[in-house]
Design a protein around this motif. Structure first.
Motif, PDB file in Angstrom:
ATOM      1  N   UNK A   1       0.818  -1.213   0.000  1.00  0.00           N
ATOM      2  CA  UNK A   1       0.000   0.000   0.000  1.00  0.00           C
ATOM      3  C   UNK A   1       0.852   1.263   0.000  1.00  0.00           C
ATOM      4  N   UNK A   2       1.995   1.217   0.637  1.00  0.00           N
ATOM      5  CA  UNK A   2       2.844   2.405   0.759  1.00  0.00           C
ATOM      6  C   UNK A   2       3.786   2.602  -0.419  1.00  0.00           C
ATOM      7  N   UNK A   3       3.781   1.702  -1.403  1.00  0.00           N
ATOM      8  CA  UNK A   3       4.606   1.885  -2.592  1.00  0.00           C
ATOM      9  C   UNK A   3       5.429   0.661  -2.944  1.00  0.00           C
ATOM     10  N   UNK A   4       6.466   0.904  -3.739  1.00  0.00           N
ATOM     11  CA  UNK A   4       7.334  -0.158  -4.240  1.00  0.00           C
ATOM     12  C   UNK A   4       8.731   0.028  -3.656  1.00  0.00           C
ATOM     13  N   UNK A   5       9.361  -1.073  -3.252  1.00  0.00           N
ATOM     14  CA  UNK A   5      10.739  -1.023  -2.776  1.00  0.00           C
ATOM     15  C   UNK A   5      11.467  -2.273  -3.243  1.00  0.00           C
ATOM     16  N   UNK A   6      12.780  -2.245  -3.141  1.00  0.00           N
ATOM     17  CA  UNK A   6      13.591  -3.400  -3.507  1.00  0.00           C
ATOM     18  C   UNK A   6      14.425  -3.813  -2.302  1.00  0.00           C
ATOM     19  N   UNK A   7      14.766  -5.084  -2.236  1.00  0.00           N
ATOM     20  CA  UNK A   7      15.645  -5.570  -1.183  1.00  0.00           C
ATOM     21  C   UNK A   7      16.639  -6.554  -1.774  1.00  0.00           C
ATOM     22  N   UNK A   8      17.876  -6.474  -1.273  1.00  0.00           N
ATOM     23  CA  UNK A   8      18.960  -7.331  -1.739  1.00  0.00           C
ATOM     24  C   UNK A   8      19.609  -7.967  -0.526  1.00  0.00           C
ATOM     25  N   UNK A   9      19.807  -9.276  -0.593  1.00  0.00           N
ATOM     26  CA  UNK A   9      20.438 -10.003   0.505  1.00  0.00           C
ATOM     27  C   UNK A   9      21.879 -10.311   0.131  1.00  0.00           C
ATOM     28  N   UNK A  10      22.803  -9.925   1.021  1.00  0.00           N
ATOM     29  CA  UNK A  10      24.230 -10.168   0.830  1.00  0.00           C
ATOM     30  C   UNK A  10      24.712 -10.906   2.075  1.00  0.00           C
ATOM     31  N   UNK A  11      24.801 -12.218   1.976  1.00  0.00           N
ATOM     32  CA  UNK A  11      25.166 -13.024   3.139  1.00  0.00           C
ATOM     33  C   UNK A  11      24.113 -12.893   4.225  1.00  0.00           C
ATOM     34  N   UNK A  12      24.503 -12.456   5.412  1.00  0.00           N
ATOM     35  CA  UNK A  12      23.570 -12.270   6.524  1.00  0.00           C
ATOM     36  C   UNK A  12      22.929 -10.890   6.533  1.00  0.00           C
ATOM     37  N   UNK A  13      23.363  -9.997   5.650  1.00  0.00           N
ATOM     38  CA  UNK A  13      22.906  -8.619   5.612  1.00  0.00           C
ATOM     39  C   UNK A  13      21.837  -8.433   4.539  1.00  0.00           C
ATOM     40  N   UNK A  14      20.731  -7.776   4.889  1.00  0.00           N
ATOM     41  CA  UNK A  14      19.678  -7.449   3.932  1.00  0.00           C
ATOM     42  C   UNK A  14      19.577  -5.944   3.825  1.00  0.00           C
ATOM     43  N   UNK A  15      19.698  -5.425   2.606  1.00  0.00           N
ATOM     44  CA  UNK A  15      19.628  -3.995   2.341  1.00  0.00           C
ATOM     45  C   UNK A  15      18.326  -3.691   1.619  1.00  0.00           C
ATOM     46  N   UNK A  16      17.599  -2.677   2.101  1.00  0.00           N
ATOM     47  CA  UNK A  16      16.322  -2.296   1.538  1.00  0.00           C
ATOM     48  C   UNK A  16      16.438  -0.886   0.978  1.00  0.00           C
ATOM     49  N   UNK A  17      15.756  -0.617  -0.150  1.00  0.00           N
ATOM     50  CA  UNK A  17      15.841   0.697  -0.779  1.00  0.00           C
ATOM     51  C   UNK A  17      15.226   1.805   0.072  1.00  0.00           C
ATOM     52  N   UNK A  18      14.428   1.464   1.067  1.00  0.00           N
ATOM     53  CA  UNK A  18      13.831   2.459   1.955  1.00  0.00           C
ATOM     54  C   UNK A  18      14.675   2.701   3.206  1.00  0.00           C
ATOM     55  N   UNK A  19      15.837   2.061   3.291  1.00  0.00           N
ATOM     56  CA  UNK A  19      16.714   2.274   4.427  1.00  0.00           C
ATOM     57  C   UNK A  19      16.431   1.358   5.605  1.00  0.00           C
ATOM     58  N   UNK A  20      15.569   0.368   5.435  1.00  0.00           N
ATOM     59  CA  UNK A  20      15.268  -0.588   6.500  1.00  0.00           C
ATOM     60  C   UNK A  20      16.187  -1.793   6.333  1.00  0.00           C
ATOM     61  N   UNK A  21      17.328  -1.734   6.952  1.00  0.00           N
ATOM     62  CA  UNK A  21      18.335  -2.782   6.811  1.00  0.00           C
ATOM     63  C   UNK A  21      18.332  -3.689   8.029  1.00  0.00           C
TER      64      UNK A  21
END
Length: 53
Positions: free
Chosen positions: A21-41
């Motif tokens: 509902x709040x829009x579109x974002x992307x997330x990428x997983x690098x090993x144990x770390x997950x990075x989100x385009x909205x800054x929610x890591x």
């Protein structure tokens, strides 16, 4: 109570596009770390426990 819509589409082995509902974002997983385009890591400490920053 409102209606909540969320859809997660796998783009590659470690990347997703999230649509909600709040829009579109992307997330990428690098090993144990997950990075989100909205800054929610987050980092996975062990199975069932993660730390969000």
């Amino acid at each position: 109570m409102g209606l909540r819509i969320q859809k997660r589409v796998k783009v590659s082995k470690n990347a997703h596009v999230n649509v909600s509902n709040s829009g579109v974002s992307t997330s990428v997983k690098i090993g144990r770390l997950t990075l989100n385009s909205r800054g929610r890591n987050s980092i996975r400490l062990f199975k069932g426990l993660s730390l969000k920053f």
